[in-house]
Design a protein around this motif. Sequence first.
Motif, PDB file in Angstrom:
ATOM      1  N   LEU A 190       1.950   2.116 -10.487  1.00 45.07           N
ATOM      2  CA  LEU A 190       2.407   2.391  -8.423  1.00 45.07           C
ATOM      3  C   LEU A 190       1.065   0.657  -8.203  1.00 45.07           C
ATOM      4  N   CYS A 191       0.690   0.382  -9.099  1.00 47.07           N
ATOM      5  CA  CYS A 191      -0.460  -1.126  -8.679  1.00 47.07           C
ATOM      6  C   CYS A 191       0.517  -2.120  -7.965  1.00 47.07           C
ATOM      7  N   LEU A 192       0.800  -2.712  -7.504  1.00 42.81           N
ATOM      8  CA  LEU A 192       1.999  -4.241  -7.116  1.00 42.81           C
ATOM      9  C   LEU A 192       1.668  -4.882  -8.011  1.00 42.81           C
ATOM     10  N   PRO A 193       0.003  -5.425  -8.010  1.00 39.46           N
ATOM     11  CA  PRO A 193      -0.246  -6.592  -9.442  1.00 39.46           C
ATOM     12  C   PRO A 193       0.566  -6.364 -10.788  1.00 39.46           C
ATOM     13  N   TYR A 248      10.216 -10.493  -2.001  1.00 41.62           N
ATOM     14  CA  TYR A 248       8.927  -9.160  -2.756  1.00 41.62           C
ATOM     15  C   TYR A 248       8.251  -9.438  -2.897  1.00 41.62           C
ATOM     16  N   ARG A 249       8.089  -9.588  -4.400  1.00 45.96           N
ATOM     17  CA  ARG A 249       6.842 -10.512  -5.178  1.00 45.96           C
ATOM     18  C   ARG A 249       5.736 -10.861  -3.970  1.00 45.96           C
ATOM     19  N   ASP A 250       6.220 -12.357  -3.498  1.00 46.37           N
ATOM     20  CA  ASP A 250       5.223 -13.133  -2.843  1.00 46.37           C
ATOM     21  C   ASP A 250       4.630 -12.595  -1.866  1.00 46.37           C
ATOM     22  N   ASP A 251       5.516 -11.658  -0.632  1.00 44.83           N
ATOM     23  CA  ASP A 251       4.968 -11.051   0.213  1.00 44.83           C
ATOM     24  C   ASP A 251       4.069  -9.917  -0.320  1.00 44.83           C
ATOM     25  N   GLY A 252       4.409  -9.176  -0.986  1.00 45.57           N
ATOM     26  CA  GLY A 252       3.720  -7.721  -1.989  1.00 45.57           C
ATOM     27  C   GLY A 252       2.414  -8.022  -1.830  1.00 45.57           C
ATOM     28  N   LEU A 253       2.619  -8.894  -2.623  1.00 46.36           N
ATOM     29  CA  LEU A 253       1.097  -9.529  -3.824  1.00 46.36           C
ATOM     30  C   LEU A 253      -0.037  -9.773  -1.851  1.00 46.36           C
ATOM     31  N   ARG A 254       0.599 -10.800  -1.429  1.00 43.12           N
ATOM     32  CA  ARG A 254      -0.607 -11.412  -0.321  1.00 43.12           C
ATOM     33  C   ARG A 254      -1.024  -9.796   0.227  1.00 43.12           C
ATOM     34  N   LEU A 255       0.394  -9.167   0.733  1.00 43.85           N
ATOM     35  CA  LEU A 255       0.112  -7.775   1.164  1.00 43.85           C
ATOM     36  C   LEU A 255      -0.929  -7.110   0.896  1.00 43.85           C
ATOM     37  N   TRP A 256      -0.473  -6.557  -0.557  1.00 44.10           N
ATOM     38  CA  TRP A 256      -1.966  -5.953  -1.243  1.00 44.10           C
ATOM     39  C   TRP A 256      -2.882  -6.384  -1.225  1.00 44.10           C
ATOM     40  N   ASP A 257      -3.144  -7.824  -1.689  1.00 45.44           N
ATOM     41  CA  ASP A 257      -5.027  -8.302  -1.358  1.00 45.44           C
ATOM     42  C   ASP A 257      -5.176  -8.261   0.251  1.00 45.44           C
ATOM     43  N   VAL A 273      -4.556  -5.360   1.920  1.00 44.74           N
ATOM     44  CA  VAL A 273      -5.103  -4.122   2.307  1.00 44.74           C
ATOM     45  C   VAL A 273      -5.970  -3.315   1.153  1.00 44.74           C
ATOM     46  N   ASN A 274      -6.091  -4.398   0.595  1.00 49.83           N
ATOM     47  CA  ASN A 274      -7.323  -4.085  -1.053  1.00 49.83           C
ATOM     48  C   ASN A 274      -8.582  -3.917   0.155  1.00 49.83           C
ATOM     49  N   ARG A 275      -8.769  -5.873  -0.149  1.00 52.26           N
ATOM     50  CA  ARG A 275     -10.073  -6.481   0.992  1.00 52.26           C
ATOM     51  C   ARG A 275     -10.219  -4.899   2.117  1.00 52.26           C
ATOM     52  N   PHE A 276      -9.354  -4.928   2.864  1.00 47.64           N
ATOM     53  CA  PHE A 276      -9.266  -3.276   3.953  1.00 47.64           C
ATOM     54  C   PHE A 276      -9.795  -2.595   3.583  1.00 47.64           C
ATOM     55  N   VAL A 277      -9.284  -2.117   2.337  1.00 47.27           N
ATOM     56  CA  VAL A 277     -10.092  -0.444   1.961  1.00 47.27           C
ATOM     57  C   VAL A 277     -11.154  -0.787   1.278  1.00 47.27           C
ATOM     58  N   LYS A 278     -11.530  -2.089   0.670  1.00 47.21           N
ATOM     59  CA  LYS A 278     -12.900  -1.813   0.326  1.00 47.21           C
ATOM     60  C   LYS A 278     -13.801  -2.197   1.379  1.00 47.21           C
ATOM     61  N   ALA A 279     -13.995  -2.873   2.083  1.00 48.15           N
ATOM     62  CA  ALA A 279     -14.495  -2.821   2.927  1.00 48.15           C
ATOM     63  C   ALA A 279     -15.512  -1.834   3.835  1.00 48.15           C
ATOM     64  N   PHE A 299      -7.692   3.375  -5.651  1.00 46.88           N
ATOM     65  CA  PHE A 299      -6.475   4.741  -5.576  1.00 46.88           C
ATOM     66  C   PHE A 299      -6.251   4.483  -4.757  1.00 46.88           C
ATOM     67  N   ILE A 300      -7.283   4.264  -3.137  1.00 43.80           N
ATOM     68  CA  ILE A 300      -7.044   3.821  -1.977  1.00 43.80           C
ATOM     69  C   ILE A 300      -5.726   3.215  -1.455  1.00 43.80           C
ATOM     70  N   THR A 301      -6.243   1.813  -2.143  1.00 42.39           N
ATOM     71  CA  THR A 301      -5.273   0.648  -1.886  1.00 42.39           C
ATOM     72  C   THR A 301      -4.150   1.113  -2.087  1.00 42.39           C
ATOM     73  N   MET A 302      -4.374   1.710  -3.425  1.00 44.22           N
ATOM     74  CA  MET A 302      -2.640   2.157  -4.078  1.00 44.22           C
ATOM     75  C   MET A 302      -1.989   2.877  -3.035  1.00 44.22           C
ATOM     76  N   VAL A 303      -2.372   4.069  -2.286  1.00 47.55           N
ATOM     77  CA  VAL A 303      -1.981   5.001  -1.362  1.00 47.55           C
ATOM     78  C   VAL A 303      -1.665   4.545  -0.219  1.00 47.55           C
ATOM     79  N   ILE A 304      -2.229   3.974   0.649  1.00 47.39           N
ATOM     80  CA  ILE A 304      -2.030   2.945   1.396  1.00 47.39           C
ATOM     81  C   ILE A 304      -0.554   1.885   1.390  1.00 47.39           C
ATOM     82  N   TYR A 305      -0.590   1.460   0.144  1.00 49.29           N
ATOM     83  CA  TYR A 305       0.226   0.763  -0.033  1.00 49.29           C
ATOM     84  C   TYR A 305       1.801   1.288  -0.187  1.00 49.29           C
ATOM     85  N   ARG A 306       1.742   2.568  -0.479  1.00 52.12           N
ATOM     86  CA  ARG A 306       3.069   2.442  -1.023  1.00 52.12           C
ATOM     87  C   ARG A 306       3.118   4.041  -0.233  1.00 52.12           C
TER      88      ARG A 306
END
Length: 668
Positions: free
Chosen positions: A446-449, A465-474, A476-482, A533-540
């Motif tokens: 469920l984690c795109l990378p 799908y991969r290119d846009d998704g990985l950029r988007l995942w990163d 979201v991940n930076r947002f959640v991490k902060a 986990f929260i990165t996965m939730v928001i992305y999915r």
Amino acid sequence: MAEYKLQVTTGSMKKAGTFDHIFVTLIGTNGQSERTDLDNFGLDFMTGQTSTYTIKTDSSLGELLLIKLEKDPNMWLPFEDQWYCSKIVATTPEGDEILFPCYLWMSRGEVVELRGGKAIKVFEETHPLLTEHRQKELTQKKNIFKWKTMEEGLPHHFDNEAGIPAEVSFSDSKLTEIRFTKALTDFELKLRGLFKSMEKWDNIEDIKKIFYFKRTAISDYVTEHWMDDDFYGYQFLNAINPNVIKRCSELPPNFPVTNEMVQPFLEKGSSLKKEIEKGNIFLYDQKMMDGIPPRLHNDEPLHVTPGLCLLYLNKDNKLMPIAIQLQQQPSETNPIFLPSDSETDWLLAKMFIKNADLMEHQSVQHLTKTHFLGETYAVSTLRNLPVIHPIYKLLIPHFRFNLHINIAARKTLFGPTQPFGLSTAGYDGMIELMRRGLSEVTFSSLCLPDDITARGLGSVPNFYYRDDGLRLWDIVNRFVKAMVEFYYPSDDDVRKDSELQDWINEIFTHGVLENKASGFPESFSKVEEVVSFITMVIYRVSAHHAAVNNGQYDYQFFVPNGSLLLLKPPPTTKGQSNMTTVLEAFPTVGVTVSIASLLWVFSEKYTDMVVLGQYPQERFDETEPKEIIKRFQAELSLLSEHITARNSKLDVPYIYLDPAQIENSIAI
């Protein structure tokens, strides 16, 4: 004498205002105010209105803990008159300005107590009144949001026997627009005599004309290029199910493709072995479909096809299908179809692979992995995290309509006569597919990378799908991490948060049904685990749902490009088909147009859409989270600009992971 200023904001949605009386009581560490009727000159609490009221007390109430709201009926109004309170901003005599988020519908006689100030974790509570309020809130919500089992082996869901709370229900505008869209499509189909027609399609051209006015650039491209092998391969990367192919390091023993079979379709002088070694061969193995019980049609079972499809990345960077076997076990009646076979033999082979692909897409990738797992994240959030909890504040905008659309889906999609029941697998088969899909779900998948790496697709060209998704995942991940690190500066903070531990444990229990092999956490011990986990939730529930949902009309309305239902058995010999055979495999006109109509509804944009990164409900009162949200929005905007520029150069633009096109939650 002390004065408190209250700015009370009524929601801007339809029917948010009220003519009823609203009373307020302020509760602080040094006492409470008198119950006060909020009444200015003129009309109060009208839709979209913000009004200021003054509450006077003999002395300061100390730290302001709670605002109690009560809604009493206007004696002149005989009808119920709900009120949607967005927020209250209180200014204390000491000059402190405190946000009290509400975002609730209130009925007559209802009492609501609002918490204000910064987000607080359970072990940070310092006042017994707030601890009691926190516990009371969770007790009430657990009585409302109860777990229920739809079918054994599927994620548990919200038991809605008592009705859907207004806060998680569709807005009036959304309901009106959905009904209008459905009525409009049905009216056109009835007017043209297509609705419920039992006729078969006479030719391909007629299928292109199901709707006169509902056309998109992509749907037009699909109708013109559906037979092209390069477009067939392209769809495994950038259409509605880019989740299934894997790089092939060796052929499965049950798929005996020889070099002689496929050498004509490879680069001159190369071989199947060499192309496998170069990483240019990919496999779609539909073994999950093996043994799925089909539904009956005219008292005869249909045929679910658990096929295998081999694809080749050629020197032009196009992904081409080069061999198809329609059953798992090779035999004389299970030939390997090739592009050199007759046009209709090859076409039928591709159609049966796509039929199984669409059933897997709808049951597993779309419903199970976004809608239904998303519902477990939402219900657990509502049950275990009070509104003052930082993770509640972070996540609740991403669950906006998830419960309501799932309730509607269980009523309108399932059942023998509903769209999923009309698929080749039928209701029982689709449920079994969902059951198998959930049993195989892993957290890493469920984690795109991780998923891209596991499938060996990191270097495939033109994989938007991969290119846009990985950029988007990163992003979201930076947002959640902060956000998470702001509220959880140490691992010890995570371990001490009993509400957070209850939250993840219920997801493990009711989402993946305590399947330890899934890799889903049962508890958290580190900050990085919470971030992941929260990165996965928001992305999915935002981006991934957009990827598997928003293109359904573009790619699926035209039945020849892929159908949930095929009425003929797959070919068992070569050279016996023609275009009549192909047309006979399609569903009837009535079934075709009813599914197309539903796809129109699913793919429509509605006016109350909230795009990813927008948070119209103001829930955070601290400066740093507000700044984090602004940075998140800026990064999303830059990515959207990049995608728009890239798409302007493509024959088939990939739009589904453009942040400007992604809803913040699963809302349709």
